[in-house]
Design a protein around this motif. Structure first.
Motif, PDB file in Angstrom:
ATOM      1  N   MET A   1     -25.080   4.566  23.085  1.00 19.87           N
ATOM      2  CA  MET A   1     -24.214   3.369  23.035  1.00 19.87           C
ATOM      3  C   MET A   1     -22.764   3.772  23.290  1.00 19.87           C
ATOM      4  O   MET A   1     -22.237   4.653  22.642  1.00 19.87           O
ATOM      5  CB  MET A   1     -24.342   2.719  21.644  1.00 19.87           C
ATOM      6  CG  MET A   1     -23.479   1.509  21.419  1.00 19.87           C
ATOM      7  SD  MET A   1     -24.227  -0.026  22.028  1.00 19.87           S
ATOM      8  CE  MET A   1     -25.517  -0.302  20.804  1.00 19.87           C
ATOM      9  N   ASP A  10     -25.658  -0.236  25.910  1.00 24.29           N
ATOM     10  CA  ASP A  10     -26.796   0.491  25.367  1.00 24.29           C
ATOM     11  C   ASP A  10     -27.629   1.001  26.543  1.00 24.29           C
ATOM     12  O   ASP A  10     -28.194   0.210  27.294  1.00 24.29           O
ATOM     13  CB  ASP A  10     -27.589  -0.477  24.479  1.00 24.29           C
ATOM     14  CG  ASP A  10     -28.895   0.119  23.970  1.00 24.29           C
ATOM     15  OD1 ASP A  10     -29.270   1.232  24.414  1.00 24.29           O
ATOM     16  OD2 ASP A  10     -29.541  -0.540  23.143  1.00 24.29           O
ATOM     17  N   SER A  12     -30.215   3.202  26.102  1.00 23.50           N
ATOM     18  CA  SER A  12     -31.285   3.957  25.448  1.00 23.50           C
ATOM     19  C   SER A  12     -32.633   3.846  26.143  1.00 23.50           C
ATOM     20  O   SER A  12     -33.495   4.695  25.934  1.00 23.50           O
ATOM     21  CB  SER A  12     -31.412   3.516  23.987  1.00 23.50           C
ATOM     22  OG  SER A  12     -31.742   2.141  23.925  1.00 23.50           O
ATOM     23  N   TRP A  17     -29.564  -1.078  31.463  1.00 24.41           N
ATOM     24  CA  TRP A  17     -28.305  -1.111  30.711  1.00 24.41           C
ATOM     25  C   TRP A  17     -28.219  -2.456  30.021  1.00 24.41           C
ATOM     26  O   TRP A  17     -28.389  -3.509  30.649  1.00 24.41           O
ATOM     27  CB  TRP A  17     -27.088  -0.948  31.647  1.00 24.41           C
ATOM     28  CG  TRP A  17     -26.811   0.456  32.069  1.00 24.41           C
ATOM     29  CD1 TRP A  17     -27.632   1.547  31.987  1.00 24.41           C
ATOM     30  CD2 TRP A  17     -25.584   0.934  32.661  1.00 24.41           C
ATOM     31  NE1 TRP A  17     -27.022   2.669  32.493  1.00 24.41           N
ATOM     32  CE2 TRP A  17     -25.757   2.316  32.914  1.00 24.41           C
ATOM     33  CE3 TRP A  17     -24.375   0.326  33.009  1.00 24.41           C
ATOM     34  CZ2 TRP A  17     -24.763   3.102  33.503  1.00 24.41           C
ATOM     35  CZ3 TRP A  17     -23.379   1.100  33.594  1.00 24.41           C
ATOM     36  CH2 TRP A  17     -23.572   2.491  33.825  1.00 24.41           C
TER      37      TRP A  17
END
Lengths: 286, 286, 286
Positions: A1, A10, A12, A17
């Motif tokens: 983040m 973010d 992850s 995105w």
């Protein structure tokens, strides 16, 4: 983040995105956030693994309230990648990018907020919480950031006129029926639906996604010059007496604050009429 | 309230003209009412206080039944303000006027009646009482007053073809789903909804309303020449034997009268087939 | 009833041809069926009594599963009546023919199956049984037979992008809401609805039907060259490594068979990702 400014990103999940907009108290969009959007698009395109950007908001009452007019003077005039001024550059780049953009809408998104979700490739909204509007007419202005170009193509002329001439608030179910958004989903289903869609897109080839989008773009996408025409009309109208009279009424009503006025901006527009009713009653023939 | 002829105009609220059409027994649209519409638009535009015209009907079963073909010979050929023949002049002027037009539809509106509401900027219809149709195909004619130009832009080609090739009656809920009308509303809610919308529009600046409409009109509004093409096709088809054979069957069926036939015109169209079924059965290969 | 090959044609009612597609086990569309479609259109146009062709399927689970890629090499390159290659010739001829075409959809219709129903003048689908999809993106290809040209015109850009970029399966009620099909009908009502509509059309004059369709076609119908562009992109993409890697995964999953995979093709697309997730996880910055 990472949180460079107004958008927390973010990264992850591979290929996705998730950019979450936050600007308390009501998520006004300031000029600096437009510059940030340009940078986010540039960065996403530079990362060959990114297939999809999902935009949502940290405030479930406000996705993007509207433009932060108090900071209008900070607006950069620097032409962007597309050769257009910054906001129009964002619109053009989102609609041409090989990275697919999805707006996940909870809360109100009005004015440039509506124009932002219109520039995203797809948009899904909470049936219980989302409200869309183009209230510019109520302050004496034409929408200047793409609404007049996207809406007639998406919802047909009659519904586009209803939206931009009434300036009213529209709930997600009506926005879905009109084609303003792809779908209204129950609030609890919105997150899972968008996650599933984003993961699907992330599983595909970026080259294929971009090629398909380019082929679709032969129809139904406005060019920057058309949006510039409305943008100039917006700024020309700002200087008109009538618009100034209406905008001057905003002060003290809760404009730009977490207020009943901002929660119901579209509904409250007729309150801004600068003494017109009595004048009209006196002057017009019966 | 003034009643110059077919339209009674209520000017009791500032900024709003409410024009109620009445031509018993079934609200046929005669040529003289077209001339009157041209005059109403001219007068509304000349009154700088008028923001919005609301059109409704005095007969809750018939908004505009259809063109009064028995009076076709009275049709003026005089080009109107737009340079086009009177009906097309009405269509073009409504769609370009800074005064916003709203159709409030209860009852049937077919043929030129549908084309009138299509020419209005917005249209709202009673879920229980409104029926729309373009029955021309059933009497051997193409629609000639704008339907073929507005419908594919508003509802997409496939639904436009269904409407104009089937000639069938469409209830308001289907018309809403297709985008033919802005919204279907329960009968008791239609009046308050349109009143609220008209008052909102009346509270805004005419210059801003007109400017926004002009900007929207860059997309999705047909030009007069395109409608003229269909109009010529309509009059050419009138002279064809097939159309005359079908139209000759109308006599004695209740055409133009307050009859089951006029109430269900779209549904009854296959009855007009001039003996085709047996001929076809005999002549075609099996 | 005649069964020249893949389409059994029922000519028992005057003015109506009902063509039922059958190619067990899952109604793949082979090149020879495209040639047959060209011949059916030619024959229907040559019979001056035919007003309408209704296309349905003998398999209520599959209308047209998708193109039979195993037989791609059998595809004729001979330009058809329109000057375009056979599939595009079918699309162009259906959309320009004075004979009106209706797709009556039960079961899945994906890829070229969706593009076939898009080329028909109208399409109605079973709410319980119909599923539409353009899964090409999942095997690394852009749709090449008309979807990219029809969909943005019918459903708007945002929904078109959702359909062709997600590659997902869409139920009839969503397809109706989007405008991909004219209407979703309950399974038991689909047959009677289409029969009623076909009989209405059969009661009208072919000349009038054709004239109205030609006038509607001034707006919203793609030209053959635009479809050729997507068609070339499809064949160019076939040669790309990424597409080949995805397509190679289809073997052994039930592709082309009456399998869970074919029943849920759209939903299963993310399964085809050729080891991309771990590669992405390893390589991308966090």
């Amino acid at each position: 983040m990472s949180a460079a400014g107004y958008f927390a990103i973010d990264r992850s999940e591979p290929g996705i995105w998730r950019a979450t907009f936050s600007n308390p108290p009501i998520n006004l969009l300031p000029p600096a956030a437009i510059t940030e959007l340009q940078a986010i698009i540039t960065a996403a395109e530079a990362d060959a693994f990114v297939r999809v950007m999902v935009f949502d908001s940290a405030d479930s009452d406000f996705f993007i309230a509207h433009f932060d007019t108090a900071k209008a003077a900070e607006m950069s005039r620097e032409p962007g990648w597309s050769g257009h001024s910054p906001w129009i550059d964002v619109v053009i780049r989102l609609s041409r990018s090989p990275v697919i953009s999805i707006a996940k809408i909870s809360g109100r998104t009005r004015g440039v907020g509506s124009e932002f979700v219109l520039a995203c490739d797809m948009r899904f909204a909470s049936r219980q919480r989302a409200i869309l509007g183009q209230p510019e007419v109520g302050v004496g202005l034409p929408p200047g950031g793409g609404a007049l170009e996207w809406l007639p193509r998406l919802v047909g002329r009659a519904r586009a006129l209803e939206i931009v001439l009434s300036g009213d608030d529209f709930r997600a179910d009506v926005a879905e029926r009109y084609g303003w958004i792809n779908r209204a989903l129950d609030d609890h289903a919105l997150g899972p639906f968008v996650d599933d869609l984003a993961r699907r897109l992330a599983s595909f080839d970026r080259e294929t996604l971009g090629e398909i989008k380019t082929l679709v773009n032969r129809v139904g996408v406005p060019d920057g010059d058309a949006i510039e025409t409305s943008n100039r009309a917006f700024f020309d109208a700002l200087a008109r007496t009538a618009a100034q009279a209406r905008r001057s009424q905003l002060a003290g009503m809760g404009y730009g604050e977490r207020s009943d006025f901002e929660l119901n901006f579209g509904r409250r527009l007729p309150d801004l009429q600068p003494g017109a009713a009595p004048v009209l009653s006196a002057a017009r023939p019966t």
